[in-house]
Design a protein around this motif. Structure first.
Motif, PDB file in Angstrom:
ATOM      1  N   ARG A  51      21.035  -2.019 -43.577  1.00 40.93           N
ATOM      2  CA  ARG A  51      20.923  -2.343 -45.009  1.00 40.93           C
ATOM      3  C   ARG A  51      21.188  -3.829 -45.247  1.00 40.93           C
ATOM      4  NH1 ARG A  51      24.108  -1.629 -49.950  1.00 40.93           N
ATOM      5  NH2 ARG A  51      25.949  -1.230 -48.698  1.00 40.93           N
ATOM      6  N   ALA A  52      22.151  -4.401 -44.510  1.00 41.21           N
ATOM      7  CA  ALA A  52      22.432  -5.834 -44.640  1.00 41.21           C
ATOM      8  C   ALA A  52      21.229  -6.668 -44.195  1.00 41.21           C
ATOM      9  CB  ALA A  52      23.665  -6.200 -43.816  1.00 41.21           C
ATOM     10  N   ARG A  53      20.587  -6.252 -43.100  1.00 43.02           N
ATOM     11  CA  ARG A  53      19.391  -6.973 -42.654  1.00 43.02           C
ATOM     12  C   ARG A  53      18.288  -6.904 -43.706  1.00 43.02           C
ATOM     13  NH1 ARG A  53      19.308  -8.219 -37.222  1.00 43.02           N
ATOM     14  NH2 ARG A  53      20.905  -7.251 -35.927  1.00 43.02           N
ATOM     15  N   GLN A  54      18.152  -5.731 -44.332  1.00 47.95           N
ATOM     16  CA  GLN A  54      17.122  -5.593 -45.359  1.00 47.95           C
ATOM     17  C   GLN A  54      17.414  -6.479 -46.562  1.00 47.95           C
ATOM     18  OE1 GLN A  54      14.221  -3.813 -45.127  1.00 47.95           O
ATOM     19  NE2 GLN A  54      13.752  -4.895 -47.020  1.00 47.95           N
ATOM     20  N   MET A  55      18.703  -6.571 -46.946  1.00 51.43           N
ATOM     21  CA  MET A  55      19.080  -7.426 -48.065  1.00 51.43           C
ATOM     22  C   MET A  55      18.803  -8.893 -47.747  1.00 51.43           C
ATOM     23  SD  MET A  55      22.622  -5.578 -49.316  1.00 51.43           S
ATOM     24  CE  MET A  55      22.855  -6.743 -50.673  1.00 51.43           C
ATOM     25  N   ILE A  56      19.037  -9.288 -46.499  1.00 48.78           N
ATOM     26  CA  ILE A  56      18.730 -10.667 -46.105  1.00 48.78           C
ATOM     27  C   ILE A  56      17.222 -10.901 -46.143  1.00 48.78           C
ATOM     28  CG2 ILE A  56      18.814 -12.299 -44.186  1.00 48.78           C
ATOM     29  CD1 ILE A  56      21.477 -11.067 -43.369  1.00 48.78           C
ATOM     30  N   ALA A  57      16.467  -9.896 -45.674  1.00 46.45           N
ATOM     31  CA  ALA A  57      15.010 -10.022 -45.725  1.00 46.45           C
ATOM     32  C   ALA A  57      14.504 -10.096 -47.160  1.00 46.45           C
ATOM     33  CB  ALA A  57      14.365  -8.846 -44.992  1.00 46.45           C
ATOM     34  N   ASP A  58      15.203  -9.418 -48.076  1.00 46.69           N
ATOM     35  CA  ASP A  58      14.797  -9.438 -49.483  1.00 46.69           C
ATOM     36  C   ASP A  58      15.000 -10.809 -50.127  1.00 46.69           C
ATOM     37  OD1 ASP A  58      14.073  -6.819 -49.309  1.00 46.69           O
ATOM     38  OD2 ASP A  58      15.950  -6.028 -50.113  1.00 46.69           O
ATOM     39  N   GLN A 157      16.308 -33.116 -57.354  1.00 44.77           N
ATOM     40  CA  GLN A 157      17.243 -33.329 -56.255  1.00 44.77           C
ATOM     41  C   GLN A 157      18.251 -32.176 -56.173  1.00 44.77           C
ATOM     42  OE1 GLN A 157      17.174 -35.548 -53.894  1.00 44.77           O
ATOM     43  NE2 GLN A 157      19.074 -34.858 -52.940  1.00 44.77           N
ATOM     44  N   SER A 158      18.743 -31.742 -57.335  1.00 42.47           N
ATOM     45  CA  SER A 158      19.674 -30.608 -57.358  1.00 42.47           C
ATOM     46  C   SER A 158      19.003 -29.342 -56.843  1.00 42.47           C
ATOM     47  CB  SER A 158      20.198 -30.384 -58.777  1.00 42.47           C
ATOM     48  OG  SER A 158      20.904 -31.517 -59.242  1.00 42.47           O
ATOM     49  N   ALA A 159      17.735 -29.155 -57.228  1.00 46.42           N
ATOM     50  CA  ALA A 159      16.996 -27.980 -56.751  1.00 46.42           C
ATOM     51  C   ALA A 159      16.846 -28.022 -55.236  1.00 46.42           C
ATOM     52  CB  ALA A 159      15.637 -27.907 -57.431  1.00 46.42           C
ATOM     53  N   HIS A 160      16.550 -29.218 -54.699  1.00 50.40           N
ATOM     54  CA  HIS A 160      16.455 -29.359 -53.245  1.00 50.40           C
ATOM     55  C   HIS A 160      17.792 -29.007 -52.585  1.00 50.40           C
ATOM     56  CE1 HIS A 160      12.494 -30.767 -52.151  1.00 50.40           C
ATOM     57  NE2 HIS A 160      12.476 -31.611 -53.176  1.00 50.40           N
ATOM     58  N   GLU A 161      18.876 -29.486 -53.163  1.00 49.99           N
ATOM     59  CA  GLU A 161      20.190 -29.195 -52.590  1.00 49.99           C
ATOM     60  C   GLU A 161      20.509 -27.708 -52.659  1.00 49.99           C
ATOM     61  OE1 GLU A 161      22.876 -31.638 -54.738  1.00 49.99           O
ATOM     62  OE2 GLU A 161      22.216 -33.526 -53.803  1.00 49.99           O
ATOM     63  N   ARG A 162      20.176 -27.070 -53.787  1.00 49.92           N
ATOM     64  CA  ARG A 162      20.412 -25.630 -53.898  1.00 49.92           C
ATOM     65  C   ARG A 162      19.547 -24.856 -52.909  1.00 49.92           C
ATOM     66  NH1 ARG A 162      20.365 -26.877 -59.453  1.00 49.92           N
ATOM     67  NH2 ARG A 162      18.242 -26.067 -59.656  1.00 49.92           N
ATOM     68  N   MET A 163      18.307 -25.314 -52.738  1.00 47.61           N
ATOM     69  CA  MET A 163      17.430 -24.653 -51.765  1.00 47.61           C
ATOM     70  C   MET A 163      17.984 -24.794 -50.359  1.00 47.61           C
ATOM     71  SD  MET A 163      14.771 -22.940 -50.886  1.00 47.61           S
ATOM     72  CE  MET A 163      13.683 -22.911 -52.320  1.00 47.61           C
ATOM     73  N   ASP A 164      18.453 -25.997 -50.020  1.00 53.32           N
ATOM     74  CA  ASP A 164      19.052 -26.206 -48.697  1.00 53.32           C
ATOM     75  C   ASP A 164      20.282 -25.323 -48.518  1.00 53.32           C
ATOM     76  OD1 ASP A 164      17.111 -28.061 -48.108  1.00 53.32           O
ATOM     77  OD2 ASP A 164      18.335 -29.787 -48.665  1.00 53.32           O
ATOM     78  N   ALA A 165      21.097 -25.232 -49.581  1.00 49.05           N
ATOM     79  CA  ALA A 165      22.290 -24.392 -49.511  1.00 49.05           C
ATOM     80  C   ALA A 165      21.913 -22.918 -49.351  1.00 49.05           C
ATOM     81  CB  ALA A 165      23.147 -24.577 -50.767  1.00 49.05           C
ATOM     82  N   MET A 166      20.864 -22.486 -50.055  1.00 48.32           N
ATOM     83  CA  MET A 166      20.415 -21.102 -49.947  1.00 48.32           C
ATOM     84  C   MET A 166      19.906 -20.801 -48.543  1.00 48.32           C
ATOM     85  SD  MET A 166      17.591 -19.081 -52.279  1.00 48.32           S
ATOM     86  CE  MET A 166      18.598 -19.291 -53.742  1.00 48.32           C
ATOM     87  N   LEU A 167      19.100 -21.730 -47.994  1.00 48.32           N
ATOM     88  CA  LEU A 167      18.596 -21.533 -46.637  1.00 48.32           C
ATOM     89  C   LEU A 167      19.732 -21.531 -45.617  1.00 48.32           C
ATOM     90  CD1 LEU A 167      15.423 -23.813 -46.734  1.00 48.32           C
ATOM     91  CD2 LEU A 167      15.492 -21.321 -46.785  1.00 48.32           C
ATOM     92  N   SER A 168      20.702 -22.427 -45.820  1.00 48.35           N
ATOM     93  CA  SER A 168      21.857 -22.467 -44.919  1.00 48.35           C
ATOM     94  C   SER A 168      22.660 -21.174 -45.013  1.00 48.35           C
ATOM     95  CB  SER A 168      22.738 -23.671 -45.257  1.00 48.35           C
ATOM     96  OG  SER A 168      23.890 -23.698 -44.439  1.00 48.35           O
ATOM     97  N   ALA A 169      22.847 -20.680 -46.246  1.00 47.93           N
ATOM     98  CA  ALA A 169      23.585 -19.426 -46.433  1.00 47.93           C
ATOM     99  C   ALA A 169      22.829 -18.261 -45.801  1.00 47.93           C
ATOM    100  CB  ALA A 169      23.811 -19.169 -47.918  1.00 47.93           C
ATOM    101  N   LYS A 170      21.513 -18.263 -45.917  1.00 47.67           N
ATOM    102  CA  LYS A 170      20.703 -17.204 -45.301  1.00 47.67           C
ATOM    103  C   LYS A 170      20.848 -17.232 -43.787  1.00 47.67           C
ATOM    104  CE  LYS A 170      15.925 -15.497 -45.035  1.00 47.67           C
ATOM    105  NZ  LYS A 170      15.739 -15.717 -43.596  1.00 47.67           N
TER     106      LYS A 170
END
Length: 269
Positions: A51-58, A157-170
């Motif tokens: 289920r955790a893998r599926q949530m990450i895939a989502d 720039q903030s959106a880029h940083e949030r995207m980078d943070a999201m990708l890093s968190a993923k």
């Protein structure tokens, strides 16, 4: 039917709360929380990891949607930058034209020639006034456009940083899932090993039985040796006195009778 049951249950809970002062709602909420917790604890760990893998895939559609928004914003910012550049160029040219007309009017001439045509001083002043008014309007527009462009760039720039943070968190979540998967695999191996220990105990009992059989055979063999050593060469019948005397006579030969006679004579004296 279900709706009627829910309404009836709610009415009973409300009536009980009003009459007896029992906070049934809190009990019900506590029961629901306990049921959720129990259900979660009862789920196999393999299922929870799946289920955790599926949530990450989502997360992928959300990331792709945000990436598309960032791309659109980059296009808009680029368009605003082009517009800002054009505005700055027009402002620079307009300012140069205003300065030229102002310089010409300071010569205090009655006629002015521009582009092969002649204009009076009043026409030049009127044109200069209109140019200056448009310049100020464009200047204010350019300043607002510059502020908007700066805000859009900062937002991008903030959106880029949030995207980078999201990708890093993923990526971090994916690493943690892999780590948990490895730990779960080790746990399952340990559980299997502990189950095999039951077979080891059975083998141990078998080993103990064989040792007991070995011991009993060793005792029987030692007993047999003792019997042969102490009782194998001994005559169990009591020897008679006559046999004993004959044996002595045979052993000593001719000396036995003389000795016997001397013994008799000694006894007679």
């Amino acid at each position: 039917m279900l709706k009627k049951m829910i309404l009836a249950g709610g009415a009973v809970a409300l009536l009980s709360t009003m009459t007896m002062g029992v906070p049934l709602f809190s009990y019900a909420r506590c029961g629901v929380d306990w049921l959720r917790s129990s259900t979660s604890d009862a789920m196999p760990l393999e299922w929870e990891l799946k289920r955790a893998r599926q949530m990450i895939a989502d997360l992928k559609p959300e990331i792709e949607h945000n990436a598309k928004r960032i791309a659109l914003e980059k296009v808009d910012v680029a368009r605003l930058e082009t517009q800002m550049s054009d505005t700055d160029q027009r402002l620079a040219k307009t300012q140069a034209d205003i300065e030229r007309l102002s310089e010409d009017l300071r010569k205090d001439s009655h006629l002015y020639t521009y582009g092969g045509r002649t204009y009076t001083s009043a026409q030049v002043k009127n044109d200069l006034s209109n140019r200056f008014s448009r310049f100020k309007t464009r200047k204010e527009t350019a300043e607002k456009l510059e502020k908007m462009l700066s805000a859009r760039k900062s937002s991008l720039q903030s959106a880029h940083e949030r995207m980078d943070a999201m990708l890093s968190a993923k990526r971090q979540l994916e690493v943690e899932v892999e780590n948990l998967q490895a730990r779960l695999a080790s746990l399952r191996v340990a559980e299997t090993s502990s189950e095999l220990a039951l077979d080891d105990s059975h083998l141990s009992k078998t080993r103990q039985l064989l040792d007991e059989i070995h011991a009993r055979i060793d005792v029987a063999e030692e007993t047999m040796k003792v019997d042969v050593e102490y009782f194998g060469e001994i005559d169990l019948d009591e020897p008679s006195e006559e046999n004993l005397l004959d044996e002595i006579t045979s052993y000593f030969g001719d000396e036995a009778p003389s000795t016997s006679k001397s013994l008799v004579s000694i006894q007679l004296d």
